[in-house]
Design a protein around this motif. Sequence first.
Motif, PDB file in Angstrom:
ATOM      1  N   ILE A   1       0.845  -1.201   0.000  1.00 50.33           N
ATOM      2  CA  ILE A   1       0.000   0.000   0.000  1.00 50.33           C
ATOM      3  C   ILE A   1       0.878   1.249   0.000  1.00 50.33           C
ATOM      4  O   ILE A   1       0.641   2.211  -0.746  1.00 50.33           O
ATOM      5  N   GLN A   2       1.938   1.251   0.815  1.00 45.31           N
ATOM      6  CA  GLN A   2       2.829   2.410   0.896  1.00 45.31           C
ATOM      7  C   GLN A   2       3.618   2.615  -0.389  1.00 45.31           C
ATOM      8  O   GLN A   2       4.074   3.718  -0.675  1.00 45.31           O
ATOM      9  N   ASP A   3       3.760   1.561  -1.193  1.00 37.68           N
ATOM     10  CA  ASP A   3       4.414   1.664  -2.500  1.00 37.68           C
ATOM     11  C   ASP A   3       3.431   2.100  -3.581  1.00 37.68           C
ATOM     12  O   ASP A   3       3.788   2.181  -4.757  1.00 37.68           O
ATOM     13  N   GLY A   4       2.167   2.345  -3.178  1.00 35.62           N
ATOM     14  CA  GLY A   4       1.172   2.819  -4.139  1.00 35.62           C
ATOM     15  C   GLY A   4       0.378   1.719  -4.812  1.00 35.62           C
ATOM     16  O   GLY A   4      -0.375   1.982  -5.756  1.00 35.62           O
ATOM     17  N   GLN A   5       0.516   0.466  -4.354  1.00 35.37           N
ATOM     18  CA  GLN A   5      -0.206  -0.649  -4.965  1.00 35.37           C
ATOM     19  C   GLN A   5      -1.533  -0.888  -4.247  1.00 35.37           C
ATOM     20  O   GLN A   5      -1.695  -0.549  -3.071  1.00 35.37           O
ATOM     21  N   LYS A   6      -2.458  -1.493  -4.967  1.00 30.95           N
ATOM     22  CA  LYS A   6      -3.693  -1.965  -4.338  1.00 30.95           C
ATOM     23  C   LYS A   6      -3.444  -3.380  -3.824  1.00 30.95           C
ATOM     24  O   LYS A   6      -2.575  -4.084  -4.332  1.00 30.95           O
ATOM     25  N   VAL A   7      -4.221  -3.772  -2.832  1.00 29.89           N
ATOM     26  CA  VAL A   7      -4.058  -5.110  -2.245  1.00 29.89           C
ATOM     27  C   VAL A   7      -5.407  -5.805  -2.185  1.00 29.89           C
ATOM     28  O   VAL A   7      -6.393  -5.221  -1.717  1.00 29.89           O
ATOM     29  N   ARG A   8      -5.430  -7.052  -2.653  1.00 25.46           N
ATOM     30  CA  ARG A   8      -6.642  -7.875  -2.558  1.00 25.46           C
ATOM     31  C   ARG A   8      -6.364  -9.035  -1.606  1.00 25.46           C
ATOM     32  O   ARG A   8      -5.388  -9.763  -1.771  1.00 25.46           O
ATOM     33  N   ILE A   9      -7.220  -9.184  -0.610  1.00 30.90           N
ATOM     34  CA  ILE A   9      -7.095 -10.291   0.328  1.00 30.90           C
ATOM     35  C   ILE A   9      -8.159 -11.327  -0.031  1.00 30.90           C
ATOM     36  O   ILE A   9      -9.353 -11.018  -0.058  1.00 30.90           O
ATOM     37  N   ASP A  10      -7.714 -12.531  -0.347  1.00 32.76           N
ATOM     38  CA  ASP A  10      -8.619 -13.629  -0.690  1.00 32.76           C
ATOM     39  C   ASP A  10      -8.664 -14.623   0.461  1.00 32.76           C
ATOM     40  O   ASP A  10      -7.623 -15.074   0.943  1.00 32.76           O
ATOM     41  N   MET A  11      -9.860 -14.973   0.874  1.00 32.75           N
ATOM     42  CA  MET A  11     -10.035 -15.966   1.930  1.00 32.75           C
ATOM     43  C   MET A  11     -10.864 -17.116   1.377  1.00 32.75           C
ATOM     44  O   MET A  11     -12.041 -16.945   1.040  1.00 32.75           O
TER      45      MET A  11
ATOM     46  N   ASP B   1      -5.371   3.207   8.502  1.00 32.52           N
ATOM     47  CA  ASP B   1      -4.654   4.485   8.588  1.00 32.52           C
ATOM     48  C   ASP B   1      -4.000   4.869   7.270  1.00 32.52           C
ATOM     49  O   ASP B   1      -3.731   6.037   7.014  1.00 32.52           O
ATOM     50  N   ILE B   2      -3.743   3.871   6.385  1.00 36.63           N
ATOM     51  CA  ILE B   2      -3.084   4.165   5.107  1.00 36.63           C
ATOM     52  C   ILE B   2      -3.898   3.719   3.893  1.00 36.63           C
ATOM     53  O   ILE B   2      -3.516   4.001   2.756  1.00 36.63           O
ATOM     54  N   ALA B   3      -5.012   3.002   4.121  1.00 37.93           N
ATOM     55  CA  ALA B   3      -5.765   2.458   2.989  1.00 37.93           C
ATOM     56  C   ALA B   3      -7.267   2.605   3.192  1.00 37.93           C
ATOM     57  O   ALA B   3      -7.759   2.621   4.321  1.00 37.93           O
ATOM     58  N   ASN B   4      -7.959   2.708   2.069  1.00 42.75           N
ATOM     59  CA  ASN B   4      -9.420   2.692   2.068  1.00 42.75           C
ATOM     60  C   ASN B   4      -9.893   1.365   1.487  1.00 42.75           C
ATOM     61  O   ASN B   4      -9.188   0.742   0.677  1.00 42.75           O
ATOM     62  N   VAL B   5     -11.083   0.947   1.874  1.00 39.67           N
ATOM     63  CA  VAL B   5     -11.675  -0.260   1.290  1.00 39.67           C
ATOM     64  C   VAL B   5     -12.258   0.128  -0.058  1.00 39.67           C
ATOM     65  O   VAL B   5     -13.201   0.925  -0.133  1.00 39.67           O
ATOM     66  N   GLU B   6     -11.675  -0.400  -1.134  1.00 42.43           N
ATOM     67  CA  GLU B   6     -12.183  -0.097  -2.470  1.00 42.43           C
ATOM     68  C   GLU B   6     -13.316  -1.050  -2.838  1.00 42.43           C
ATOM     69  O   GLU B   6     -14.253  -0.673  -3.540  1.00 42.43           O
ATOM     70  N   LYS B   7     -13.203  -2.288  -2.381  1.00 46.45           N
ATOM     71  CA  LYS B   7     -14.264  -3.281  -2.631  1.00 46.45           C
ATOM     72  C   LYS B   7     -14.502  -4.027  -1.334  1.00 46.45           C
ATOM     73  O   LYS B   7     -13.612  -4.700  -0.811  1.00 46.45           O
ATOM     74  N   ALA B   8     -15.693  -3.849  -0.778  1.00 45.48           N
ATOM     75  CA  ALA B   8     -16.026  -4.454   0.508  1.00 45.48           C
ATOM     76  C   ALA B   8     -16.007  -5.979   0.400  1.00 45.48           C
ATOM     77  O   ALA B   8     -16.161  -6.540  -0.696  1.00 45.48           O
ATOM     78  N   PRO B   9     -15.806  -6.678   1.534  1.00 44.87           N
ATOM     79  CA  PRO B   9     -15.776  -8.145   1.518  1.00 44.87           C
ATOM     80  C   PRO B   9     -17.017  -8.726   0.842  1.00 44.87           C
ATOM     81  O   PRO B   9     -18.143  -8.352   1.166  1.00 44.87           O
ATOM     82  N   SER B  10     -16.780  -9.606  -0.120  1.00 46.17           N
ATOM     83  CA  SER B  10     -17.889 -10.237  -0.840  1.00 46.17           C
ATOM     84  C   SER B  10     -17.488 -11.655  -1.229  1.00 46.17           C
ATOM     85  O   SER B  10     -16.303 -11.957  -1.375  1.00 46.17           O
ATOM     86  N   MET B  11     -18.487 -12.512  -1.378  1.00 49.76           N
ATOM     87  CA  MET B  11     -18.250 -13.914  -1.709  1.00 49.76           C
ATOM     88  C   MET B  11     -18.367 -14.149  -3.209  1.00 49.76           C
ATOM     89  O   MET B  11     -19.278 -13.650  -3.862  1.00 49.76           O
ATOM     90  N   GLU B  12     -17.416 -14.902  -3.744  1.00 46.49           N
ATOM     91  CA  GLU B  12     -17.484 -15.410  -5.115  1.00 46.49           C
ATOM     92  C   GLU B  12     -17.112 -16.877  -5.031  1.00 46.49           C
ATOM     93  O   GLU B  12     -15.961 -17.214  -4.766  1.00 46.49           O
ATOM     94  N   GLY B  13     -18.111 -17.733  -5.222  1.00 44.35           N
ATOM     95  CA  GLY B  13     -17.856 -19.165  -5.040  1.00 44.35           C
ATOM     96  C   GLY B  13     -17.589 -19.446  -3.573  1.00 44.35           C
ATOM     97  O   GLY B  13     -18.367 -19.074  -2.701  1.00 44.35           O
ATOM     98  N   ASN B  14     -16.417 -20.060  -3.307  1.00 41.50           N
ATOM     99  CA  ASN B  14     -16.051 -20.343  -1.910  1.00 41.50           C
ATOM    100  C   ASN B  14     -14.973 -19.386  -1.397  1.00 41.50           C
ATOM    101  O   ASN B  14     -14.290 -19.675  -0.421  1.00 41.50           O
ATOM    102  N   THR B  15     -14.811 -18.231  -2.091  1.00 43.43           N
ATOM    103  CA  THR B  15     -13.772 -17.270  -1.708  1.00 43.43           C
ATOM    104  C   THR B  15     -14.378 -15.910  -1.367  1.00 43.43           C
ATOM    105  O   THR B  15     -15.176 -15.367  -2.129  1.00 43.43           O
ATOM    106  N   MET B  16     -13.977 -15.385  -0.215  1.00 45.78           N
ATOM    107  CA  MET B  16     -14.384 -14.045   0.195  1.00 45.78           C
ATOM    108  C   MET B  16     -13.201 -13.114  -0.049  1.00 45.78           C
ATOM    109  O   MET B  16     -12.082 -13.427   0.356  1.00 45.78           O
ATOM    110  N   SER B  17     -13.447 -11.984  -0.711  1.00 41.97           N
ATOM    111  CA  SER B  17     -12.364 -11.069  -1.064  1.00 41.97           C
ATOM    112  C   SER B  17     -12.677  -9.642  -0.643  1.00 41.97           C
ATOM    113  O   SER B  17     -13.840  -9.229  -0.617  1.00 41.97           O
TER     114      SER B  17
END
Length: 200
Positions: free
Chosen positions: A139-149, A175-191
């Motif tokens: 995030i501090q390098d200016g990248q977006k981050v996607r967390i897959d569960m 403190d350094i990032a905003n949620v661009e896409k709220a947690p949502s389910m696709e198949g068996n993965t929440m992102s």
Amino acid sequence: MAGAASVPAFQLLQEVYLAKFRRNNNSGKKGPEDLVNENIRFREVLVIGPDGDQLGTMSRHEALDKAYDMNLDLLCVAPNAKTPVCKILDYGKYHFEAQKKAREAKKKQHVTEVKALRVSPVIDQHDFETKLNRSREWIQDGQKVRIDMRFRGRMITRQEVGREVLNRFTENISDIANVEKAPSMEGNTMSVVFAPKKGK
């Protein structure tokens, strides 16, 4: 050279540069997309002066002579027009400005990369902190981050556990990032997708 002392040094340099440019241009050393000076082959062209005034339709030779008399170049700006349009200008300066604009446009078109991390609904604290620290670096390098569960087996019935982990992740990176896409389910993965805050 007679009268050379009365000619400003910068003008002499400009004339040397123009002569060198024209020699190079005549030997084919030019931008691949530009029709300049002797490389213009149209019999007649509509000529625009250096100040934007329309000078009228004239033969190729007349247009070149007019440009050379001004110590400038002739650039074809509309080769596909019924009467091709040429502009008298300083091609060296024009080319420099065009490259500068292209570089600026490229910067604006910078595509932000999305980095992905996979976490488990039953992630331990050490692994959580490791993934969190890596996300913060991106995030501090200016990248977006996607967390897959990914939910495996019966865990799919315990989505609230996974959502709680993602909410904790969100709190620790807010403190350094905003949620661009709220947690949502696709198949068996929440992102969830985080984007850097502006000015951070």
